[in-house]
Scaffold this active site. Structure first.
Site, PDB file in Angstrom:
ATOM      1  CG  ASP A  15      -2.062  -0.940   1.141  1.00  0.00           C
ATOM      2  OD1 ASP A  15      -2.300  -1.479   0.045  1.00  0.00           O
ATOM      3  OD2 ASP A  15      -2.710  -1.170   2.179  1.00  0.00           O
ATOM      4  NE  ARG A  95      -0.743   3.183  12.833  1.00  0.00           N
ATOM      5  CZ  ARG A  95      -0.047   2.109  13.195  1.00  0.00           C
ATOM      6  NH1 ARG A  95       0.858   2.187  14.145  1.00  0.00           N
ATOM      7  NH2 ARG A  95      -0.243   0.936  12.621  1.00  0.00           N
ATOM      8  CG  ASP A 124      -4.193   2.602  12.675  1.00  0.00           C
ATOM      9  OD1 ASP A 124      -4.264   2.790  13.907  1.00  0.00           O
ATOM     10  OD2 ASP A 124      -3.829   1.526  12.172  1.00  0.00           O
ATOM     11  CB  SER A 175      -4.343  -6.996   7.368  1.00  0.00           C
ATOM     12  OG  SER A 175      -3.944  -5.765   7.901  1.00  0.00           O
TER      13      SER A 175
HETATM   14  N1  ARG Z   1      -8.149  -2.416  15.884  1.00  0.00           N
HETATM   15  C1  ARG Z   1      -6.868  -2.029  16.379  1.00  0.00           C
HETATM   16  C2  ARG Z   1      -6.789  -0.534  16.577  1.00  0.00           C
HETATM   17  O1  ARG Z   1      -7.596   0.175  16.055  1.00  0.00           O
HETATM   18  C3  ARG Z   1      -5.741  -2.572  15.540  1.00  0.00           C
HETATM   19  C4  ARG Z   1      -5.577  -1.904  14.242  1.00  0.00           C
HETATM   20  C5  ARG Z   1      -4.510  -2.515  13.432  1.00  0.00           C
HETATM   21  N2  ARG Z   1      -4.055  -1.531  12.499  1.00  0.00           N
HETATM   22  C6  ARG Z   1      -3.621  -1.810  11.309  1.00  0.00           C
HETATM   23  N3  ARG Z   1      -3.224  -0.836  10.574  1.00  0.00           N
HETATM   24  N4  ARG Z   1      -3.584  -3.029  10.872  1.00  0.00           N
HETATM   25  O2  ARG Z   1      -5.945  -0.055  17.277  1.00  0.00           O
END
Ligand code: ARG
Length: 400
Positions: A15, A95, A124, A175
């Protein structure tokens, strides 16, 4: 005329590799690829080279593992951070750190844009963009994966047309997102919450069924709420956490399987592996129970829950988070001591603890020879304690 610059948070995956080219073409910008190491064991030099090869005018890697540990994991542990009582929120914690470094590089290089590879369905994107807006609102944000409207197949075609390497071989059905504090697994069959997650989703942890038949004990030393030694051996935070990820994983500790409420209103099925976080949070809570007075201990979870929500919702750079941190730091002043954890087939239990700040008084607690408590004092206390209940019930009985 030189083109304007965009600093992209780069992971080396498909990506964000496609994003380098897509931003350059669709926005007519020069792209700086910025990869940040927060404790995921990856080939960062390979990622740096790939960024250049794919078309970034500059590709750089920053190791922020120590900073992640001291500035994010440490306060998270102090606040026993657990979103919805199950998720150690390691993705959410990383993040703002990534975005913070992006902003710094953007300002240093005179860039006008920042970009991230998040989709429009997740948390995110919010965490990145709140941080951009809090720290440098003049920067414009590009979110290619939210804007380009490509299916997976179209994205692969785009990559092939532009000479962007596409991972060969059997693609993982999942993922994942990984850092020092945990590993998340999403997509594929995991999206069906009515089905138990397949064993191949887990990488850091063995199945508890396969774990050793004998327990493993680890002794963790805390200094003001943060672990500083393992089995008496002093260790820096990242090394200590890595070691516990390994020891816990071997014992099947730290698997989480949950249905989570995202900030964007969607429920999602999530798997997490957090051996070190699971062990340290349990040990930390246990030590707190030895050294914190009852009122502080009973009040702190209210703020812990609020803190967990704030961090999960992307509000790291918000005044309430800082204010709660200050409260937490005050409570951690005496969270110093040792906790022995027993790891056994998926469970992590505190079985012994000591502290110079222990509030446990054997003379008060004991029913044995050490007893120093004067029980006659209890009588007057109970009379007064019972007064409201006594009066109210007397009136009820009279009036019927
Ligand atoms: N659901 C979790 C969160 O919002 C994990 C997210 C995983 N993020 C990712 N880019 N694969 O913190």
């Amino acid at each position: 005329m030189a083109k304007e610059l965009c600093v992209l948070a780069y992971s080396g995956g498909l990506d964000t590799s496609v994003a380098i080219r897509w931003i350059a073409d669709n926005y007519n910008l020069d792209v700086i690829a910025l990869a940040i190491d927060v404790g995921e064991e990856k080939d960062y030099e390979g990622i740096r080279q790939k960024g250049e090869q794919v078309g970034a005018v500059e590709s750089l890697v920053i190791n922020a593992t120590d900073e992640f540990c001291s500035d994010y994991i440490r306060p998270a542990l102090a606040a026993n951070l657990m979103y919805e009582n199950k998720y150690a929120a390691f993705t959410a914690l990383a993040r703002p750190l990534l975005a913070q470094h992006q902003v710094r590089v953007a300002l240093e290089r005179g860039a006008q844009y920042v970009a991230h590879g998040c989709t429009g369905k997740g948390n995110d994107q919010v965490r990145f963009e709140v941080t951009y807006q809090a720290l440098a609102p003049q920067l414009k944000c590009i979110a290619p994966a939210r804007e380009w409207n490509m299916t997976r197949e179209q994205e692969i075609d785009y990559a092939q047309e532009h000479g962007i390497p596409v991972p060969v071989g059997k693609e993982s059905p999942y993922s994942t997102d990984t850092n020092l504090w945990g590993r998340s697994i999403e997509c594929g069959i995991i999206e069906d919450p009515s089905v138990e997650a397949p064993e191949d989703a887990w990488e850091w942890t063995v199945s508890p069924l396969e774990a050793p038949n004998e327990p493993t004990y680890v002794r963790i030393t805390f200094d003001q709420g943060f672990p500083v030694a393992l089995d008496g051996q002093s260790m820096a935070g990242p090394a200590l956490i890595s070691a516990l990820n390994e020891i816990g994983g071997r014992n099947g500790v730290g698997r989480t399987n949950m249905l989570e409420n995202r900030l964007v209103g969607i429920k999602s099925r999530e798997l997490y592996e957090t051996p070190a976080a699971t062990i340290l949070l349990a040990a930390h809570r246990d030590l707190e129970s030895l050294v914190l007075d009852r009122d502080t201990m009973h009040f702190k979870p209210y703020l812990e829950q609020r803190y967990s929500e704030l961090v999960y919702y992307g509000l790291w750079f918000a005044p309430l988070r800082e204010a709660i941190d200050a409260f937490m730091a005050e409570t951690q002043k005496t969270v110093t001591g040792e906790v022995t954890m027993k790891l056994y087939k998926g469970s992590a239990e505190a079985v012994a603890r000591t502290s110079d700040y222990s509030l446990y008084d054997l003379g008060l607690a004991s029913y044995g020879d050490a007893d120093t408590f004067d029980p006659s004092k209890a009588e007057g206390f109970i009379d007064i304690w019972a007064l409201p209940a006594k009066v109210t019930n007397a009136v009820r009985r009279e009036r019927g």
